[in-house]
Design an enzyme around this catalytic site. Sequence first.
Site, PDB file in Angstrom:
ATOM      1  N   SER A  28      41.413  38.622  38.039  1.00  0.00           N
ATOM      2  CA  SER A  28      41.054  38.197  36.958  1.00  0.00           C
ATOM      3  C   SER A  28      39.704  37.506  38.183  1.00  0.00           C
ATOM      4  CB  SER A  28      41.132  36.812  36.701  1.00  0.00           C
ATOM      5  OG  SER A  28      42.460  36.844  35.893  1.00  0.00           O
ATOM      6  N   ARG A  82      35.447  39.113  37.611  1.00  0.00           N
ATOM      7  CA  ARG A  82      34.484  37.746  37.539  1.00  0.00           C
ATOM      8  C   ARG A  82      33.614  38.482  38.406  1.00  0.00           C
ATOM      9  NH1 ARG A  82      38.668  36.686  34.247  1.00  0.00           N
ATOM     10  NH2 ARG A  82      38.299  34.075  32.948  1.00  0.00           N
ATOM     11  N   ARG A 114      44.170  46.642  20.854  1.00  0.00           N
ATOM     12  CA  ARG A 114      44.078  44.810  20.348  1.00  0.00           C
ATOM     13  C   ARG A 114      43.215  44.420  19.819  1.00  0.00           C
ATOM     14  NH1 ARG A 114      45.304  44.354  27.191  1.00  0.00           N
ATOM     15  NH2 ARG A 114      45.321  42.062  26.294  1.00  0.00           N
ATOM     16  N   SER A 138      42.507  30.902  24.807  1.00  0.00           N
ATOM     17  CA  SER A 138      41.934  32.121  25.404  1.00  0.00           C
ATOM     18  C   SER A 138      40.523  32.198  26.568  1.00  0.00           C
ATOM     19  CB  SER A 138      41.764  33.189  24.614  1.00  0.00           C
ATOM     20  OG  SER A 138      41.526  34.907  25.135  1.00  0.00           O
ATOM     21  N   GLN A 195      39.738  34.278  28.037  1.00  0.00           N
ATOM     22  CA  GLN A 195      38.850  35.642  27.534  1.00  0.00           C
ATOM     23  C   GLN A 195      38.050  35.760  26.611  1.00  0.00           C
ATOM     24  OE1 GLN A 195      41.296  39.552  26.712  1.00  0.00           O
ATOM     25  NE2 GLN A 195      42.397  38.974  29.230  1.00  0.00           N
ATOM     26  N   ASP A 254      50.882  35.283  31.830  1.00  0.00           N
ATOM     27  CA  ASP A 254      50.945  37.329  32.453  1.00  0.00           C
ATOM     28  C   ASP A 254      52.356  36.934  32.765  1.00  0.00           C
ATOM     29  OD1 ASP A 254      48.497  37.814  31.362  1.00  0.00           O
ATOM     30  OD2 ASP A 254      47.673  37.736  32.976  1.00  0.00           O
ATOM     31  N   LYS A 257      49.369  41.532  23.959  1.00  0.00           N
ATOM     32  CA  LYS A 257      49.122  41.456  24.680  1.00  0.00           C
ATOM     33  C   LYS A 257      48.774  43.457  25.317  1.00  0.00           C
ATOM     34  CE  LYS A 257      48.299  37.978  27.133  1.00  0.00           C
ATOM     35  NZ  LYS A 257      46.739  37.023  27.620  1.00  0.00           N
ATOM     36  N   ARG A 260      54.788  42.113  24.248  1.00  0.00           N
ATOM     37  CA  ARG A 260      55.804  41.711  25.696  1.00  0.00           C
ATOM     38  C   ARG A 260      56.525  40.987  25.378  1.00  0.00           C
ATOM     39  NH1 ARG A 260      50.869  40.317  29.848  1.00  0.00           N
ATOM     40  NH2 ARG A 260      50.841  42.731  30.603  1.00  0.00           N
ATOM     41  N   ARG A 272      52.866  45.178  33.432  1.00  0.00           N
ATOM     42  CA  ARG A 272      54.545  44.352  33.756  1.00  0.00           C
ATOM     43  C   ARG A 272      55.077  45.234  33.404  1.00  0.00           C
ATOM     44  NH1 ARG A 272      50.467  40.972  36.382  1.00  0.00           N
ATOM     45  NH2 ARG A 272      48.366  40.574  35.174  1.00  0.00           N
TER      46      ARG A 272
HETATM   47  C1  S3P Z   1      42.763  36.469  31.323  1.00  0.00           C
HETATM   48  C2  S3P Z   1      43.137  36.219  30.817  1.00  0.00           C
HETATM   49  C3  S3P Z   1      44.607  35.823  29.788  1.00  0.00           C
HETATM   50  C4  S3P Z   1      45.110  37.246  30.561  1.00  0.00           C
HETATM   51  C5  S3P Z   1      44.717  37.896  31.140  1.00  0.00           C
HETATM   52  C6  S3P Z   1      43.386  37.483  32.409  1.00  0.00           C
HETATM   53  C7  S3P Z   1      41.310  36.989  32.529  1.00  0.00           C
HETATM   54  O1  S3P Z   1      44.105  36.359  28.543  1.00  0.00           O
HETATM   55  O2  S3P Z   1      46.464  37.342  29.663  1.00  0.00           O
HETATM   56  O3  S3P Z   1      45.433  38.960  31.775  1.00  0.00           O
HETATM   57  O4  S3P Z   1      41.198  36.790  33.248  1.00  0.00           O
HETATM   58  O5  S3P Z   1      40.857  35.709  31.566  1.00  0.00           O
HETATM   59  P1  S3P Z   1      43.804  35.452  26.946  1.00  0.00           P
HETATM   60  O6  S3P Z   1      42.680  35.067  28.171  1.00  0.00           O
HETATM   61  O7  S3P Z   1      43.383  36.365  25.571  1.00  0.00           O
HETATM   62  O8  S3P Z   1      45.133  34.774  26.801  1.00  0.00           O
END
Ligand code: S3P
Length: 447
Positions: free
Chosen positions: A25, A29, A125, A169, A171, A322, A349, A353, A399
């Site tokens: 992550s 970023r 997705r 989320s 993301q 995760d 995911k 999962r 995973r």
């Molecule tokens: C992540 C947020 C998570 C996670 C992903 C990494 C991130 O997803 O499952 O592996 O880096 O912001 P969601 O925000 O969709 O739950």
Amino acid sequence: MKNYLSINSLIPSFNKILNVPGDKSLSIRWVLLASQAIGKSKAYNLLESDDVISAIVSMRKLGVEILKRKSCYEINGVGLSGFRHNNNVNLDAGNSGTFARLLCGALAGNITNVKVTGDSSLSKRDFSRVVKPLELFGINIKTNKNKLPITIKGSKYLRPIFYKEDKGSAQVKSSILLASLNTPGQTIVKSKISRNHTELMFKNCLKIPLKIKRSNGYEIIKVNGKTNYRGFNYNIPGDISSAAFFIALTILANKSRLKMKNINYNKSRIGIIEILKKMRAKIKISNIKNYKGEKVADISVTSSKNLIGINCPKSLNTKSIDEFLIIFLVCAKAKGISKFNGISELRQKESDRLKMAAKFLKSIGIKIDEKFDSLKIYGNPNLKIKKKVIIKNFLKDHRVFMMSCVAALTLGGNFKIYDKNSVDSSFPNFLNLLKKLGAKIDNTHTN
Ligand code: S3P
């Protein structure tokens, strides 16, 4: 195709210190934010996995210079709205939902068409979750029924938005925050609490003053956009989501110990530690430090014989999102019934999962009760697998692959596990590290 590996013996006892690769992550970023900074940024211990490489290759296609000198990555940022590229350039996000969704936000002020594609898992997705808020900014997005491929054309006339994010989320939240950087005025996101790496980088690296208030499980984040920022250096700590597989391996192995140093220990990521400790796993956290707003720590684990099941509080779900697959595996070996509720996000995911976990646990003789949004696992502390287990057709979910390897090395049986390259999404060094601990893995069947 002979793309499988076999594991036919338990891992012998070990007592080691391990280096876990950089956090995914944070790596993604850093690539996205450094690309839009003014001037040079450097990163050490950047994760060199396929998801991060997709981000680097894509930024280069947008005209950003990215170099590697020894173990250090350098990015010469182009500033906000500074990407330069051909019309309809195709950016392949590979397997990475995080990169693809954050990228959509980063393209807010980019007025030339960009096409975003992904591999077969990512193409299944949902993207409506980011398209909805991004359209409110005035960004033009065409999707294939809310899925990839999508075409994005940003705007010079973005307007700030207020958005309520209900999924928890990171993301979605981060995609909005990235779009807000390019937008004049104040954007406000009211977001169900989730990992906060983007906010911490904004505050501590970009020096963008964010206002954040917590109320009833939500965070209200206010950000003023159109503030160019300078390049910044980052030393990426280890990834707790990768460490998770070694934590579980050690817990389930016989008479073993493991220490992993300098792991990201952000409160929004450590659900696995809280859950496993409640299950009486022997885990010690030491040397907690602060690094640019992120906590980092050393994690020590000892084999744990007297595990008990857990009725997992929903409040731990986003903090462990995760890690559930590997947590479920530990539950299979715990005394009593483990219960998880409100976990349907697991179906969104890299693979479904929840379905994968249920199928796997059943195949190794564990009773489960799977519902759309919940899972019950009837643990068996005497669990020993004595049969052939074949793991295939799991949409190359990294995973699922790693969880299967840990099961094979701690529960027995003769495992044949397909799609070993899946692990390259997040943890290319995974099998080497297992071997370093003494695991016998035969991957001569791969081509
Ligand atoms: C992540 C947020 C998570 C996670 C992903 C990494 C991130 O997803 O499952 O592996 O880096 O912001 P969601 O925000 O969709 O739950």
